[in-house]
Scaffold this motif. Sequence first.
Motif, PDB file in Angstrom:
ATOM      1  N   VAL A 107      -8.159 -13.761  -6.983  1.00 57.95           N
ATOM      2  CA  VAL A 107      -8.420 -14.158  -5.867  1.00 57.95           C
ATOM      3  C   VAL A 107      -8.935 -12.998  -4.882  1.00 57.95           C
ATOM      4  CG1 VAL A 107      -6.956 -16.400  -5.921  1.00 57.95           C
ATOM      5  CG2 VAL A 107      -5.946 -13.166  -5.395  1.00 57.95           C
ATOM      6  N   THR A 108      -8.541 -11.698  -5.436  1.00 53.81           N
ATOM      7  CA  THR A 108      -8.885 -10.969  -4.611  1.00 53.81           C
ATOM      8  C   THR A 108     -10.692 -10.503  -5.364  1.00 53.81           C
ATOM      9  OG1 THR A 108      -8.043  -9.105  -6.868  1.00 53.81           O
ATOM     10  CG2 THR A 108      -6.665  -9.256  -4.834  1.00 53.81           C
ATOM     11  N   SER A 109     -10.749 -10.368  -6.395  1.00 49.22           N
ATOM     12  CA  SER A 109     -12.383 -10.045  -7.142  1.00 49.22           C
ATOM     13  C   SER A 109     -13.471 -11.229  -6.458  1.00 49.22           C
ATOM     14  CB  SER A 109     -12.424  -9.773  -8.066  1.00 49.22           C
ATOM     15  OG  SER A 109     -11.878 -11.640  -8.883  1.00 49.22           O
ATOM     16  N   TRP A 110     -12.780 -11.970  -6.388  1.00 55.67           N
ATOM     17  CA  TRP A 110     -13.329 -13.215  -5.469  1.00 55.67           C
ATOM     18  C   TRP A 110     -13.736 -12.596  -3.970  1.00 55.67           C
ATOM     19  CZ3 TRP A 110     -16.545 -17.379  -7.040  1.00 55.67           C
ATOM     20  CH2 TRP A 110     -16.876 -17.225  -7.985  1.00 55.67           C
ATOM     21  N   TRP A 111     -12.573 -12.794  -3.450  1.00 55.87           N
ATOM     22  CA  TRP A 111     -12.575 -12.251  -1.979  1.00 55.87           C
ATOM     23  C   TRP A 111     -13.550 -11.428  -1.853  1.00 55.87           C
ATOM     24  CZ3 TRP A 111     -11.101 -14.511   2.498  1.00 55.87           C
ATOM     25  CH2 TRP A 111     -10.736 -13.267   3.749  1.00 55.87           C
ATOM     26  N   GLU A 112     -13.613 -10.173  -2.765  1.00 55.21           N
ATOM     27  CA  GLU A 112     -14.315  -8.721  -2.208  1.00 55.21           C
ATOM     28  C   GLU A 112     -16.188  -9.531  -2.829  1.00 55.21           C
ATOM     29  OE1 GLU A 112     -12.510  -6.457  -5.592  1.00 55.21           O
ATOM     30  OE2 GLU A 112     -11.410  -6.812  -4.608  1.00 55.21           O
ATOM     31  N   LYS A 113     -16.830 -10.190  -3.512  1.00 59.46           N
ATOM     32  CA  LYS A 113     -17.426 -11.251  -3.892  1.00 59.46           C
ATOM     33  C   LYS A 113     -18.266 -11.405  -2.843  1.00 59.46           C
ATOM     34  CE  LYS A 113     -21.104 -12.090  -6.302  1.00 59.46           C
ATOM     35  NZ  LYS A 113     -22.024 -10.906  -7.683  1.00 59.46           N
ATOM     36  N   THR A 136      -5.627  -4.832  -1.503  1.00 57.00           N
ATOM     37  CA  THR A 136      -6.814  -5.704  -0.109  1.00 57.00           C
ATOM     38  C   THR A 136      -6.174  -6.034   1.131  1.00 57.00           C
ATOM     39  OG1 THR A 136      -7.539  -7.663  -1.052  1.00 57.00           O
ATOM     40  CG2 THR A 136      -5.221  -7.728  -1.770  1.00 57.00           C
ATOM     41  N   ASN A 137      -7.151  -6.644   1.426  1.00 58.89           N
ATOM     42  CA  ASN A 137      -7.086  -6.758   3.261  1.00 58.89           C
ATOM     43  C   ASN A 137      -6.953  -9.075   3.227  1.00 58.89           C
ATOM     44  OD1 ASN A 137      -9.470  -7.908   2.815  1.00 58.89           O
ATOM     45  ND2 ASN A 137     -10.277  -7.520   4.584  1.00 58.89           N
ATOM     46  N   LEU A 138      -6.656  -9.352   2.237  1.00 61.91           N
ATOM     47  CA  LEU A 138      -6.801 -10.411   1.620  1.00 61.91           C
ATOM     48  C   LEU A 138      -5.029 -11.185   2.208  1.00 61.91           C
ATOM     49  CD1 LEU A 138      -7.878 -13.738   0.604  1.00 61.91           C
ATOM     50  CD2 LEU A 138      -7.061 -11.935  -2.110  1.00 61.91           C
ATOM     51  N   GLN A 139      -4.684 -11.956   2.608  1.00 66.13           N
ATOM     52  CA  GLN A 139      -2.722 -12.590   3.209  1.00 66.13           C
ATOM     53  C   GLN A 139      -3.078 -13.458   3.341  1.00 66.13           C
ATOM     54  OE1 GLN A 139      -1.074 -10.025   5.010  1.00 66.13           O
ATOM     55  NE2 GLN A 139      -2.542  -8.871   4.364  1.00 66.13           N
TER      56      GLN A 139
END
Length: 300
Positions: A182-188, A292-295
């Motif tokens: 989830v975080t690597s797709w968010w960063e992409k 990550t800032n993913l919430q």
Amino acid sequence: MENERIQTELPTRPLLFDFHGVSMTHHFTDNWEKVQSFQARPDDILIATYPKAGTTWISYILDLLYFGQSAPERQTSLPIFMRVPFLESDFRVLPPGTEVADKLPTSPRLIKTHLPVQLVPKSFWEQNCRVVYVARNAKDNVVSYFHFDRMNMVEPEPGDCNNFLQRFMDGKMVFGPWYDHVTSWWEKKQTHSKIHYMFYEDMIEDMGRELDGLCSFLGLSPSEEEKERVIRGSQFDNMKNNNMANYSSIPVMDFKISPFMRKGKVGDWKNHFTVAQNEQFDEEYQAKMKNTNLQFRTAV
């Protein structure tokens, strides 16, 4: 006797192994050369998710948006896994995903993947394809994954729920750690404008709002009537009872153990986690998601 015959034909459960730094089974690596050399087209739409995060749901929504009116016979004659092929799959009971995708007559082609972002075939980036990514909170995701692995004979043996939870926290799952996915797709997404990142919980909370955002991303302008038809058709109970959407025709899944579409809720994890498990999970989660800032929300 029929049940006995089916049981004897079910495949043995595959084993996990490390593949380019990600836990995989042979069902997703046997056709790897063709997966990596797959030729995307500029109008392809890639549906990307971690397993059990709403993949079939978003696949069905996209199929209804694009083809619900122009080709309604698809809804009653073709199962969703033939309309939206699973790119890296090679289950033997179906043609490989690359083969199904190559033969799709539709434009755009809707193609799904569970691959972490670093393993996606290069042609999707070279062709600047649109990607719809759906993420689901880790607690509900692991519960759904556990029940899925219990009934799906092409998944590794799940073991008991406590061991499964530990494996999930350790990232020893098919397609690797949830956290990395989830975080690597968010960063992409931050550097690639053609990624639309959606949250399962937002879709449950207000599908009309999320559908509007999705249509805006895709450049679609459906009428209110069309949007209502998509929302109604993709409601959980309608899909669960729809043999073209619920995977009931795939022989490797044992619906006597658990249905492919089980509950479709946010917060079901509360019925499964003990207090001790929840505390341990939260501790691991904070450590792994601190950069990550993913919430995520675990309730709506």
